[in-house]
Design a protein around this motif. Structure first.
Motif, short mmCIF file in Angstrom:
data_model
loop_
_atom_site.label_atom_id
_atom_site.label_comp_id
_atom_site.label_asym_id
_atom_site.label_seq_id
_atom_site.Cartn_x
_atom_site.Cartn_y
_atom_site.Cartn_z
N LYS A 129 0.93 -1.29 0.09
CA LYS A 129 0.04 -0.14 -0.26
C LYS A 129 0.49 1.17 -0.16
O LYS A 129 1.62 1.18 0.61
CB LYS A 129 -0.85 0.44 1.40
CG LYS A 129 -2.06 -1.45 1.49
CD LYS A 129 -2.72 -1.41 2.40
CE LYS A 129 -3.90 -2.32 3.27
NZ LYS A 129 -4.00 -2.55 4.04
N VAL A 183 -4.09 -5.85 -5.41
CA VAL A 183 -4.63 -5.32 -5.14
C VAL A 183 -5.11 -5.13 -3.81
O VAL A 183 -5.16 -6.57 -2.98
CB VAL A 183 -6.06 -6.33 -5.48
CG1 VAL A 183 -6.87 -5.67 -4.92
CG2 VAL A 183 -5.67 -5.74 -6.85
N GLN A 184 -5.55 -4.19 -3.01
CA GLN A 184 -4.90 -4.16 -1.24
C GLN A 184 -6.44 -3.85 -1.20
O GLN A 184 -7.64 -3.23 -1.35
CB GLN A 184 -4.34 -2.48 -1.13
CG GLN A 184 -2.98 -3.18 -1.66
CD GLN A 184 -1.80 -3.78 -0.60
OE1 GLN A 184 -2.44 -4.30 0.41
NE2 GLN A 184 -0.71 -3.73 -1.45
N LYS A 185 -6.86 -4.31 -0.28
CA LYS A 185 -8.39 -4.75 0.68
C LYS A 185 -8.25 -3.71 1.34
O LYS A 185 -7.19 -3.39 2.30
CB LYS A 185 -8.43 -6.83 1.30
CG LYS A 185 -9.14 -7.27 0.35
CD LYS A 185 -9.27 -8.34 0.43
CE LYS A 185 -9.30 -9.64 -0.44
NZ LYS A 185 -7.74 -11.03 -0.10
#
Ligand code: SF4
Ligand code: SF4
Ligand code: SF4
Lengths: 418, 287
Positions: free
Chosen positions: B101, B285-287
């Motif tokens: 991130k 893809v970061q949650k």
């Protein structure tokens, strides 16, 4: 109140600008050095197998990449408890010296010399190496030859002249051949001579600009350098702090660095300000690099450089606090690096094939330190059972000098804007 | 082109290694430099304003808003823009940041064990980070690409000479394996080794010995420097023109080894070491 911004700051690796706030009478009230780049290496080496990290971190700096490669592989060796063969240790030191010769030649001849050779009043657009080629082609040719010599060594030992690859946990991946050694040796004595000539040029320039040197950017700071048995050493193994008046010294090993080094985050710069933890922030701010190295050592490890160091101490004192004395200090180191390179090339063990020990990855914490051409450099990794990096801390060379560069710019601004 | 090319050089999110590689022309510099009028190059000369130039070489991608801004300014003022070096063309090593991130990239350095005031995050007078590292080619139109981390001096020189003669610079089209001196038997390894394990045989293909060489997915031009130094290729010249994606084309070869390939640690960091921002899947893809 006014504001002056100087941007981009040139001839600085990394990115920066200077913001000067002036009061109504035009006096500077606040001078800040903003380092404007952040890339995040400490984060993105996490999750990588530790043996791969020495192949990633050289991209922190394309000038002192070899120093990053070596500090990194030393840190992995330390984390995994690897003992490397002596011949590998010597090869790494040789690779390191090659980088040192390239970088010091670059810094002096390409970045600093134009100001001296062409004069500080020359048009900025020609005040560069191309200007030097025009004005003093012989100087330029020697500068080029020295850089080539240094890069040739890094390529021969490290596999590539920029971003070398042969340092692996346990030792070195590639044997240094006798043919290559002999080829490099043919130029060795000429390089030592160039080193002496460079120093002579610097000394005569120093005489010409002595007043400026003794007044511009003079600051009292602590110094941090690397020694071995008290002697100047590019590659290891003891760190030494020296107080601004030279009266106090503190010696410590790389693995103890967290007891001695703190870093303070400031609001206006992506780099943190490192300081001597035993002294505290901000009194413990220090400088690294050639000036610090020459200041902290008891003597140079090689004879010609030691003579030059003694003369330096006579001119500037010990410790020397003049920022512009960096140039002469750098040339003493360049000469010393050439002398030490010759010693290593003449060492029969340098072409040994016993260059790598078997290692096992494991959970550990390791610190690797070398003196990068701009100053002492720290890599520290924590690994898990599989030898994957879980945490990293790096204190890179230029960073150490940023706070004191800011101080020097503040001092210079008060002279220039008075 | 004019007989003297007005050249600009800049380092954005790079390491200055591409600049240094240009200097590594060494004595040849004396032949090349007279043909050039270097009108902007913060690394070597003190010029503050970006002037109008014929050719601008941009080293490094965009990490922050300022880099992006400069790219646009350079595009406006230049006739020809070259994305110079792998960082500029594919994002390079700094592009590994796209696995995290942005917040982590921005804050982790300020929480290390040597930091005495953890949690203070600098934000004054410095440009904001972008969400991902972007190659030059993602931000502006580049007329040419010159990959390599860094591009070899000879490739730099060839590009300059081509432009001086009004020609398009040409890139090597083959893969590193084509330049590699090691012998291949076209067999696939039964298991993979990490680079510190054992001592590789000097004569035969590293991949076939089980070392994770990625030369088969990487553009040639370096002369197979790493395998020649007994170390596997890490892909620093990026993909070839023939494929869409460096990691996909490399993974294709690895897949032939079957299950052992699945055991390789950090596959993303291996196959996308230098080109993640330009890959088909360019970030995590970061949650
Ligand atoms: S491509 Fe490589 S050498 Fe060039 S700037 Fe990027 S990291 Fe440095
Ligand atoms: S896989 Fe690696 S070692 Fe094998 S031929 Fe290709 S580049 Fe050479
Ligand atoms: S062998 Fe691979 S990693 Fe090494 S220089 Fe060539 S392309 Fe780059």
């Amino acid at each position: 109140m006014g504001k002056v911004t100087i941007e981009p700051l040139t001839r600085l690796e990394g990115h920066g600008k200077v913001t000067i706030t002036l009061d109504d009478s035009g006096k500077p009230t606040d001078v800040k050095l903003n380092i404007t780049a952040l890339r995040g290496f400490e984060q993105f080496v996490v999750g990588r197998p530790a043996e791969e990290v020495p192949r990633i971190v050289p991209r922190i700096c394309g000038i002192c990449q070899t120093a990053h490669h070596l500090a990194s592989v030393k840190a992995v060796d330390a984390a995994w408890g690897a003992q490397i063969p002596i011949a590998a240790e010597k090869l790494r030191e040789l690779m390191h010296l090659g980088n040192m010769i390239h970088s010091h030649a670059l810094h002096f001849y390409y970045l600093a010399a134009p100001d001296f050779v062409l004069g500080p009043d020359a048009d900025p657009a020609v005040r560069n190496i191309i200007g030097v080629i025009g004005a003093a082609p012989e100087v330029a040719k020697k500068a080029i030859a020295m850089r080539r010599f240094g890069q040739t060594i890094v390529e021969a030992v490290g596999g590539r002249p920029i971003h070398p690859v042969t340092g692996i946990p346990g030792g070195q991946a590639k044997v240094f051949t006798e043919e290559k050694r002999d080829e490099i040796l043919t130029e060795m004595d000429a390089m030592i001579e160039f080193g002496q000539e460079g120093l002579a040029i610097m000394k005569s320039l120093n005489e010409k600009y002595l007043d400026t040197i003794k007044t511009l950017g003079v600051i009292d700071t602590w110094y941090l350098g690397l020694v071995k048995d008290g002697k100047h050493n590019f590659y290891g193994d003891t760190l030494r702090f020296m107080s601004p008046d030279g009266k106090e010294t503190m010696d410590f090993k790389p693995s103890e660095y967290t007891d001695y080094l703190g870093e303070h985050t400031v609001d206006h710069s992506y780099v943190k300000y490192p300081y001597n933890k035993k002294v505290g922030y901000p009194d413990g701010l220090y400088r690294v690099g050639p000036l610090a190295m020459i200041n902290v050592c008891d003597s140079m490890a090689t004879p010609l450089a030691e003579e030059a160091r003694k003369e330096f101490v006579e001119t500037f004192g010990k410790p020397a606090n003049q920022s512009l004395a960096y140039n002469q200090a750098r040339l003493i180191e360049l000469l010393s690096a050439c002398e030490r390179t010759k010693q290593l090339l003449e060492d029969p063990e340098i072409t040994s094939t016993d260059i790598k020990a078997e290692v096992q990855p494991k959970a550990g914490n390791g610190v690797g330190v070398v003196y990068a051409p701009r100053g002492t450099l720290f890599h520290n990794y924590e690994t898990d059972d599989n030898g994957i990096v879980v945490k990293a801390n790096m204190i890179v060379a230029t960073t150490h000098n940023v706070p004191t560069m800011e101080k020097a710019i503040q001092q210079a601004a008060s002279v220039v804007f008075k | 082109m004019a007989d003297k090319v007005r050249l600009g050089l800049i380092q954005l999110c790079g390491c200055s290694g591409c600049h240094i590689s240009l200097l590594d022309l060494h004595e040849q510099l004396l032949d090349v430099l007279p043909a050039l009028d270097i009108v902007y190059a913060p690394i070597v000369a003190d010029v503050k304003e970006i002037p109008e130039v014929d050719v601008f070489c941009i080293e490094g991608g965009a990490r922050n808003e300022h880099d992006e801004h400069l790219m646009h300014e350079i595009r406006e003022k230049s006739k020809v823009v070259i994305a110079w070096g792998t960082c500029a063309v594919y994002g390079g090593i700094p592009g590994l940041a796209n696995l995290y991130k942005t917040e982590e990239i921005n804050t982790t350095p300020y929480y290390t064990k040597t930091t005495d005031n953890p949690g203070v995050i600098p934000e004054n007078g410095i440009p904001k980070l972008l969400d991902t590292v972007k190659p030059v080619t993602d931000v502006i139109k580049a007329d040419y690409i010159l990959p390599g981390c860094p591009p070899k001096p000879a490739l730099n020189a060839a590009a300059i000479v081509a432009l001086l003669n009004g020609k398009d610079p040409e890139l090597p089209k083959k893969i590193v394996c084509d330049e590699c001196p090691r012998e291949k038997e076209n067999v696939f390894p039964k298991e993979f080794k990490r680079s510190f394990e054992g001592t590789p045989d000097n004569e035969t293909c590293l991949f076939e010995q089980g070392y994770t060489c990625v030369g088969m997915g990487t553009r040639s031009g370096c002369g197979a420097m790493c395998p020649s130094a007994n170390m596997p290729c890490r892909g620093c010249y990026g993909k070839t023109d023939a494929v869409l994606d460096q990691s996909a084309s490399t993974a294709n070869t690895y897949a032939n080894a079957g299950a052992p390939a699945l055991e390789i640690p950090d596959k993303v960091g291996l196959l996308n070491r230098f080109s993640l921002p330009a890959a088909l899947i360019s970030k995590k893809v970061q949650k």
